[in-house]
Design an enzyme around this catalytic site. Sequence first.
Site, PDB file in Angstrom:
ATOM      1  N   ARG A  95     -10.781 -10.215  -3.486  1.00 18.61           N
ATOM      2  CA  ARG A  95     -10.628  -9.630  -2.142  1.00 18.61           C
ATOM      3  C   ARG A  95     -10.321  -8.130  -2.247  1.00 18.61           C
ATOM      4  O   ARG A  95      -9.456  -7.710  -2.998  1.00 18.61           O
ATOM      5  CB  ARG A  95      -9.511 -10.342  -1.389  1.00 18.61           C
ATOM      6  CG  ARG A  95      -9.254  -9.791   0.023  1.00 18.61           C
ATOM      7  CD  ARG A  95      -8.108  -8.798   0.029  1.00 18.61           C
ATOM      8  NE  ARG A  95      -7.728  -8.400   1.399  1.00 18.61           N
ATOM      9  CZ  ARG A  95      -6.816  -7.471   1.660  1.00 18.61           C
ATOM     10  NH1 ARG A  95      -6.182  -6.861   0.670  1.00 18.61           N
ATOM     11  NH2 ARG A  95      -6.522  -7.151   2.899  1.00 18.61           N
ATOM     12  N   VAL A  96     -11.021  -7.337  -1.481  1.00 19.79           N
ATOM     13  CA  VAL A  96     -10.785  -5.900  -1.395  1.00 19.79           C
ATOM     14  C   VAL A  96     -10.414  -5.564   0.043  1.00 19.79           C
ATOM     15  O   VAL A  96     -11.059  -6.039   0.981  1.00 19.79           O
ATOM     16  CB  VAL A  96     -12.046  -5.110  -1.821  1.00 19.79           C
ATOM     17  CG1 VAL A  96     -11.812  -3.612  -1.677  1.00 19.79           C
ATOM     18  CG2 VAL A  96     -12.423  -5.458  -3.250  1.00 19.79           C
ATOM     19  N   GLY A  97      -9.382  -4.770   0.201  1.00 21.62           N
ATOM     20  CA  GLY A  97      -8.967  -4.336   1.533  1.00 21.62           C
ATOM     21  C   GLY A  97      -9.521  -2.964   1.851  1.00 21.62           C
ATOM     22  O   GLY A  97     -10.557  -2.547   1.328  1.00 21.62           O
ATOM     23  N   ASP A  98      -8.812  -2.250   2.693  1.00 24.00           N
ATOM     24  CA  ASP A  98      -9.317  -0.954   3.155  1.00 24.00           C
ATOM     25  C   ASP A  98      -8.963   0.202   2.225  1.00 24.00           C
ATOM     26  O   ASP A  98      -9.607   1.261   2.285  1.00 24.00           O
ATOM     27  CB  ASP A  98      -8.759  -0.639   4.543  1.00 24.00           C
ATOM     28  CG  ASP A  98      -7.234  -0.501   4.531  1.00 24.00           C
ATOM     29  OD1 ASP A  98      -6.572  -1.408   3.993  1.00 24.00           O
ATOM     30  OD2 ASP A  98      -6.713   0.509   5.036  1.00 24.00           O
ATOM     31  N   THR A 131      -2.209   2.033   6.102  1.00 19.47           N
ATOM     32  CA  THR A 131      -1.577   0.835   5.534  1.00 19.47           C
ATOM     33  C   THR A 131      -1.484  -0.209   6.634  1.00 19.47           C
ATOM     34  O   THR A 131      -1.240   0.132   7.797  1.00 19.47           O
ATOM     35  CB  THR A 131      -0.190   1.157   4.948  1.00 19.47           C
ATOM     36  OG1 THR A 131       0.409  -0.058   4.481  1.00 19.47           O
ATOM     37  CG2 THR A 131       0.739   1.804   5.973  1.00 19.47           C
ATOM     38  N   GLY A 132      -1.680  -1.454   6.261  1.00 19.79           N
ATOM     39  CA  GLY A 132      -1.637  -2.518   7.266  1.00 19.79           C
ATOM     40  C   GLY A 132      -2.525  -3.664   6.812  1.00 19.79           C
ATOM     41  O   GLY A 132      -2.769  -3.820   5.612  1.00 19.79           O
ATOM     42  N   THR A 137       0.818  -1.195   0.000  1.00 22.15           N
ATOM     43  CA  THR A 137       0.000   0.000   0.000  1.00 22.15           C
ATOM     44  C   THR A 137       0.863   1.260   0.000  1.00 22.15           C
ATOM     45  O   THR A 137       1.872   1.324   0.686  1.00 22.15           O
ATOM     46  CB  THR A 137      -0.928   0.055   1.233  1.00 22.15           C
ATOM     47  OG1 THR A 137      -1.686  -1.153   1.273  1.00 22.15           O
ATOM     48  CG2 THR A 137      -1.853   1.229   1.202  1.00 22.15           C
ATOM     49  N   GLY A 141      -5.641  -4.921   5.835  1.00 23.30           N
ATOM     50  CA  GLY A 141      -6.825  -4.179   5.414  1.00 23.30           C
ATOM     51  C   GLY A 141      -8.080  -4.536   6.170  1.00 23.30           C
ATOM     52  O   GLY A 141      -8.906  -3.660   6.471  1.00 23.30           O
TER      53      GLY A 141
END
Lengths: 300, 300
Positions: A197-200, A220-221, A169, A223
């Site tokens: 898959r979708v993160g934050d 960042t991290g 990220t 998600g």
Amino acid sequence: MSGYSLVIHGGAGAIREPGRFEPSLRRIVAAGAAALEQGATARDAVSLCVTLLEDDPLYNAGLGSVLNAEGRAECDAGIMDGRNLMAGAVAGVGRIKNPILAARAVMEKSPHVFLIGAGAEDFAAAHGVALVTESYFRTPERLTDLARAKARNETALDHYAPPTEKLGTVGAVARDRGGNLAAATSTGGMTNKLPGRVGDSPVIGAGVFADNASCAVSCTGVGEHFLRTTLARVVGFLIEDQGLDTQAAADAAIARLIGKVGGVGALIVVGRDGVCARAQNAPGLLSAWARDGDIEVSTQ
Amino acid sequence: MSGYSLVIHGGAGAIREPGRFEPSLRRIVAAGAAALEQGATARDAVSLCVTLLEDDPLYNAGLGSVLNAEGRAECDAGIMDGRNLMAGAVAGVGRIKNPILAARAVMEKSPHVFLIGAGAEDFAAAHGVALVTESYFRTPERLTDLARAKARNETALDHYAPPTEKLGTVGAVARDRGGNLAAATSTGGMTNKLPGRVGDSPVIGAGVFADNASCAVSCTGVGEHFLRTTLARVVGFLIEDQGLDTQAAADAAIARLIGKVGGVGALIVVGRDGVCARAQNAPGLLSAWARDGDIEVSTQ
């Protein structure tokens, strides 16, 4: 107030060979600072910085995006303008060279906020955003990463193994000389992730948030932890509604990430007052900031 | 405390022929109340109610979902468990009979929170969620709606026309006899929407949110407005951090929706104390609530 503030990040986690990131971070934050110095809007500055971060294969966004379990890049990006809370995001795009420019096109040229998959790609292409073939993202390093991930964790679908390496990220937050805020975040997600898959990163209020009334934030991290805690939005609440200062809000948000879900990550913030802040519980964070001519870079 | 609370909604907007919704709303809230009475968890109750709402073609979710500009249904759904902030969401799925069950599978059977498109469909199918063909969603009423929308607004891509008719989306929020909260939201989105468009319904903190520390929330309205304001999360923040009571928080959130982005919509809430609330600036809201044996239905 005629000053400007800019913070960028290139991901958090256990940073290997941090020295190789420093010249890139310095070059990119300097480019953003030069633009702000010349009167660029915060929106333009974060868009520029994230585009440059995407184009550098060191980072997990744009070129350099990690590959999913099927060996394809699926990129996510989001951008928000604190002046009017306009926002744009794309997720699951594999044919766009700079996902942040697709997110920006959604914000500026559609009535929508969030477009995904082929619909997002087609919309972006129709509005002049550059496409690439899937092979653009299949760099030797990312193919090696995928092979290693598959060898280590054959059942990634059903058992969660926290990544021990750098969490990708990239992001940028800025306050321009007009006092407006903006934030942008872009990612390739997690190596060997489940397709779709979708993160934050593209989710307004989770991995990206900006409101002139409070701050601009990029996260960042892991998600999923940021999605469940809407962590970027929490920073805004703590400033606008609870009256915390910028650094205290950043620290309190990470405390909440830990307290609510045992999460891991980092975030960068520019407050409405122009203060630059970052907070993390990940072991390292690649970041750089510029304020009225001063530039600093950190890989810790 | 051994009581339970449940609120469901079937969308907001200008409700035509409200009488045709009342028996359905009553039947579905009664089914959820009976489950809670018998000790079902809040998670099970909201999942049950949203499944029933999806299966009723009166509502814009599951069967009855509106069609996008290409004549396909693209459904979005999200669910969150306030006990541990576990959450699951799917977006852009066109082959799943009950999108809320796919969202639940993501929450319970994957390490992820948010899956989109074919990846979400394949994951759901692999975990026993029922698939249908695309024709399942092409009901005569929705084909007519699409033709009418296309005739009225040929440039929906670039000019935003606020919908004058009912804004779809269904949802449920509950507090079970153990004191745990949960929320679920599901939608077909907007008629004639751009392919790939995602609204607030599946986005944690925008259209759905639950945390035992505050409340469970489900939203309906113009999704973009709720995305930009992370409105479901605002209600939680106002209760947990600002100390507002449940109804006051619901009202304050709608005031913020208006103040921040000039938004339109409605939301339902169950507070940590079991209080049922709703708030709206849309002209009508289809809703029903049940608390310890009492049931009420409203189409206003």
